[in-house]
Scaffold this motif. Structure first.
Motif, PDB file in Angstrom:
ATOM      1  N   GLU A 179      60.471 -41.140  -9.836  1.00 48.38           N
ATOM      2  CA  GLU A 179      60.728 -42.129 -10.892  1.00 48.38           C
ATOM      3  C   GLU A 179      60.901 -41.432 -12.243  1.00 48.38           C
ATOM      4  O   GLU A 179      61.789 -41.784 -13.027  1.00 48.38           O
ATOM      5  CB  GLU A 179      59.579 -43.125 -10.973  1.00 48.38           C
TER       6      GLU A 179
ATOM      7  N   ASP B  59      68.506 -41.183 -16.283  1.00 42.88           N
ATOM      8  CA  ASP B  59      69.093 -42.431 -16.785  1.00 42.88           C
ATOM      9  C   ASP B  59      69.164 -42.442 -18.311  1.00 42.88           C
ATOM     10  O   ASP B  59      70.067 -43.054 -18.891  1.00 42.88           O
ATOM     11  CB  ASP B  59      68.268 -43.642 -16.315  1.00 42.88           C
TER      12      ASP B  59
ATOM     13  N   SER C 149      60.368 -45.616 -20.396  1.00 44.50           N
ATOM     14  CA  SER C 149      60.392 -46.266 -19.086  1.00 44.50           C
ATOM     15  C   SER C 149      59.100 -46.076 -18.305  1.00 44.50           C
ATOM     16  O   SER C 149      58.692 -46.949 -17.530  1.00 44.50           O
ATOM     17  CB  SER C 149      61.577 -45.746 -18.263  1.00 44.50           C
ATOM     18  N   SER C 150      58.428 -44.949 -18.495  1.00 44.64           N
ATOM     19  CA  SER C 150      57.174 -44.704 -17.781  1.00 44.64           C
ATOM     20  C   SER C 150      55.991 -45.415 -18.428  1.00 44.64           C
ATOM     21  O   SER C 150      54.930 -45.552 -17.810  1.00 44.64           O
ATOM     22  CB  SER C 150      56.884 -43.197 -17.732  1.00 44.64           C
TER      23      SER C 150
ATOM     24  N   ASP D 121      64.253 -39.973 -12.414  1.00 39.90           N
ATOM     25  CA  ASP D 121      65.246 -41.024 -12.648  1.00 39.90           C
ATOM     26  C   ASP D 121      65.254 -41.473 -14.104  1.00 39.90           C
ATOM     27  O   ASP D 121      66.316 -41.689 -14.698  1.00 39.90           O
ATOM     28  CB  ASP D 121      64.973 -42.228 -11.738  1.00 39.90           C
ATOM     29  N   TYR D 122      64.058 -41.636 -14.679  1.00 39.76           N
ATOM     30  CA  TYR D 122      63.974 -42.056 -16.085  1.00 39.76           C
ATOM     31  C   TYR D 122      64.639 -41.015 -16.993  1.00 39.76           C
ATOM     32  O   TYR D 122      65.310 -41.350 -17.960  1.00 39.76           O
ATOM     33  CB  TYR D 122      62.520 -42.248 -16.506  1.00 39.76           C
TER      34      TYR D 122
ATOM     35  N   THR E 210      53.464 -43.678 -12.765  1.00 42.06           N
ATOM     36  CA  THR E 210      54.814 -43.285 -12.380  1.00 42.06           C
ATOM     37  C   THR E 210      54.794 -42.079 -11.443  1.00 42.06           C
ATOM     38  O   THR E 210      54.040 -41.123 -11.652  1.00 42.06           O
ATOM     39  CB  THR E 210      55.644 -42.944 -13.635  1.00 42.06           C
TER      40      THR E 210
END
Length: 437
Positions: free
Chosen positions: A44, A51, A319-320, A47-48, A40
Motif C-alpha cells: 500500500e 500514485d 494516504s497512509s 502504491d501511495y 498501512t
C-alpha cells in the motif's frame, strides 16, 4: 557566534548531501514511518508513493518557469543595470548582508515567488560589487527572508480561507485577511523578523580568514547569441523588435486588466507572466530572448528531477494517514492556550515531508479545525499557526531553496549552516507571537 556558525557550516558541508540524496533518504524514512506508525502495509505504501509521484507536475512547471524567467529577466541589459545600481548602495560586507536580508524579507512578504527570485538575483549582483563579502552567507541571507511568506500578502492558507466556497467554508466560514494577515500578532511576528533576521545575519559574518568569496567574473553569465549566416525571412522575424513589442504589449494589457479586475492578486502565475513579458520586452528581439532562455534552462535540472519525489512523499504522508498521526500527537497534549503553539510545531514537522502550503493545509486542516472547535480556539489563529509552521522549517528544507541555489550557483550545504540559526531565531519569535497575543 562566529565559532558556532563555523561549526555548523562544517557539519553541513560534511554530512548534508546533495538535495537529491536528501529527498531519496526522506522517501525511505517516510516509507518506514508509514509502516511503523500506521496500519498501512508495504505494498500500500508503494502504491501511495507511485500514485502521488506525478502530483506536483503543474507546480514543478511553475517553479521551473520561476527560475528560468527570473534568470532571463536578470540577464536583460536594463535589469542588469538596475540591480547593479541598487547593489551599489552596499559599501561594505556588513551593509551587503543587511541590505540583502531586508530586501528579501520585504519581497517575500509581498509574494513568495517574487521574493525567492529577487533575493537570489540581488545577492548575486551584490557579490559582484562587494567582493570581500562571504558569498554563502549572502545567499543564505537572501533565502532566509523567505520565512515570512506565509504571513504575507501571498500566503496560500490565509488567502484560501478568505475565498468564498473554500473546502472548509461549511465549518469555519469565510475568514477575512484582517483576521489573519493583518492581525496584531501576525504583524508583530513579521516586524520583529524584519528587524532581527538582518541583525542575526550580520552577526554571523565569518572572520576574514574564514570568509568564502567568489570571483565576480564567475558570476557573469555571458549569453551567446548565434547570428544567422544569411538574412532570410525567418531570420528577420527572429531579429524583429516589433514582434517582441507586440507580444509584450499583449502581456502588459492582460496584466493591467487582471489587476483592475482582481486587485493586488500577485499569484505565482502572475509573477511568472510578469517576469516572462518583461524578459521578452527587455531583450528586444526573439533571438536574444531565446538565447537567454537556453542559458537559463541549464540550471533547472534539480527542480525537474526532485519535485516528483516530493510528490511521492506527500502521497505516502496523506494516504497512509501519517500526517494525521503527527498532528494528533500534538493535539493530544494541547489545551485552549497552547493549541496554536503546538499547531505551529506540528506543521513545522509535517512540512519536512509535505513542503507545500496548500497540500499541508489540506492534510492538517480537518484534524486541527476539529480540535480547535472542541477546545474553543479561534479558527483564524489555528490557520495562521499552520501557515507559519509551513514557512518556518523551509529554512532547512532544500525543496524551496532549489530555485535560489540554482540562481546563485551554490549547493544546499553551502547555506544551511547559517539557516539553522535563523530557524532557531524565527521559531522563538513566532512562538512568542502565537502564544502571548
Amino acid at each position: 557566534m562566529k565559532t558556532l556558525t563555523r561549526f555548523s557550516n562544517t557539519l553541513m558541508e560534511r554530512f548534508l548531501p546533495d538535495p537529491y540524496i536528501f529527498v531519496a533518504v526522506l522517501t525511505l524514512v517516510v516509507f518506514l514511518l508509514g509502516l511503523g506508525l500506521t496500519d498501512t502495509g508495504p505494498i500500500e505504501m508503494v502504491d501511495y508513493w507511485g500514485d502521488g509521484f506525478w502530483g506536483l507536475l503543474a507546480f514543478a512547471m511553475q517553479m521551473v518557469i520561476v527560475l528560468v524567467a527570473g534568470h532571463v529577466l536578470a540577464n536583460s541589459p536594463f535589469f542588469k543595470r538596475l540591480l547593479s545600481t541598487l547593489a551599489g548602495i552596499a559599501k561594505s560586507p556588513g551593509a551587503a548582508i543587511l541590505l540583502v536580508s531586508v530586501v528579501s524579507i520585504i519581497a517575500s512578504w509581498i509574494n513568495w515567488g517574487f521574493g525567492l527570485v529577487i533575493g537570489a538575483l540581488f545577492a548575486k549582483e551584490i557579490a559582484k560589487k562587494v567582493t570581500n563579502v562571504d558569498y554563502r552567507l549572502l545567499v543564505a541571507s537572501a533565502y532566509a527572508g523567505f520565512v515570512v511568506w506565509h504571513g504575507g500578502l501571498g500566503g496560500s492558507i490565509p488567502l484560501s480561507i478568505a475565498t468564498p466556497d473554500h473546502p472548509f467554508a461549511g465549518q469555519i466560514g469565510v475568514i477575512s485577511t484582517t483576521d489573519t494577515i493583518f492581525t496584531p500578532y501576525n504583524l508583530f511576528i513579521v516586524l520583529v523578523l524584519l528587524i532581527t533576521i538582518p541583525l542575526l545575519n550580520r552577526w554571523m559574518m565569518p572572520k576574514p580568514e574564514d570568509t568564502v568569496t567568489v570571483d565576480p567574473a564567475k558570476l557573469e553569465e555571458p549569453i551567446e547569441v548565434e547570428e544567422p549566416s544569411e538574412k532570410t525571412p525567418a531570420s528577420r522575424m527572429e531579429d524583429s523588435v516589433v514582434l517582441s513589442m507586440l507580444i509584450g504589449a499583449l502581456g502588459l494589457i492582460y496584466l493591467i486588466h487582471h489587476f483592475v479586475r482582481n486587485g493586488f492578486d500577485l499569484n505565482l502565475n502572475i509573477v511568472n507572466l510578469i517576469f516572462l513579458i518583461l524578459g521578452i520586452i527587455l531583450h528586444g528581439t526573439p533571438r536574444r530572448f531565446l538565447a537567454a532562455v537556453a542559458n537559463a534552462v541549464k540550471t533547472a535540472g534539480g527542480i525537474i528531477i526532485q519535485f516528483p519525489f516530493y510528490a511521492g512523499i506527500m502521497g505516502m504522508m496523506t494516504s497512509s494517514g501519517l500526517a494525521g498521526v503527527i498532528s494528533d500527537a500534538f493535539v493530544s497534549i494541547s489545551n485552549e492556550h497552547t493549541f496554536p503553539l503546538f499547531s505551529f510545531y506540528a506543521a513545522g514537522i509535517v512540512n519536512f515531508f509535505v513542503p507545500s502550503g496548500g497540500g499541508q493545509w489540506a492534510v492538517q486542516a480537518p484534524i486541527m479545525l476539529d480540535a480547535a472547535q472542541t477546545l474553543g480556539v479561534d479558527y483564524a489563529k489555528v490557520a495562521m499557526s499552520i501557515a507559519w509552521g509551513d514557512a518556518w522549517t523551509n529554512l532547512i528544507q532544500p525543496f524551496w531553496a532549489l530555485p535560489a541555489l540554482a540562481i546563485a550557483g551554490l549547493k544546499a550545504k553551502d547555506i544551511m549552516g547559517y539557516c539553522v540559526f535563523v530557524l532557531v531565531l524565527s521559531g522563538i519569535v513566532i512562538s512568542i507571537g502565537l502564544y502571548f497575543f
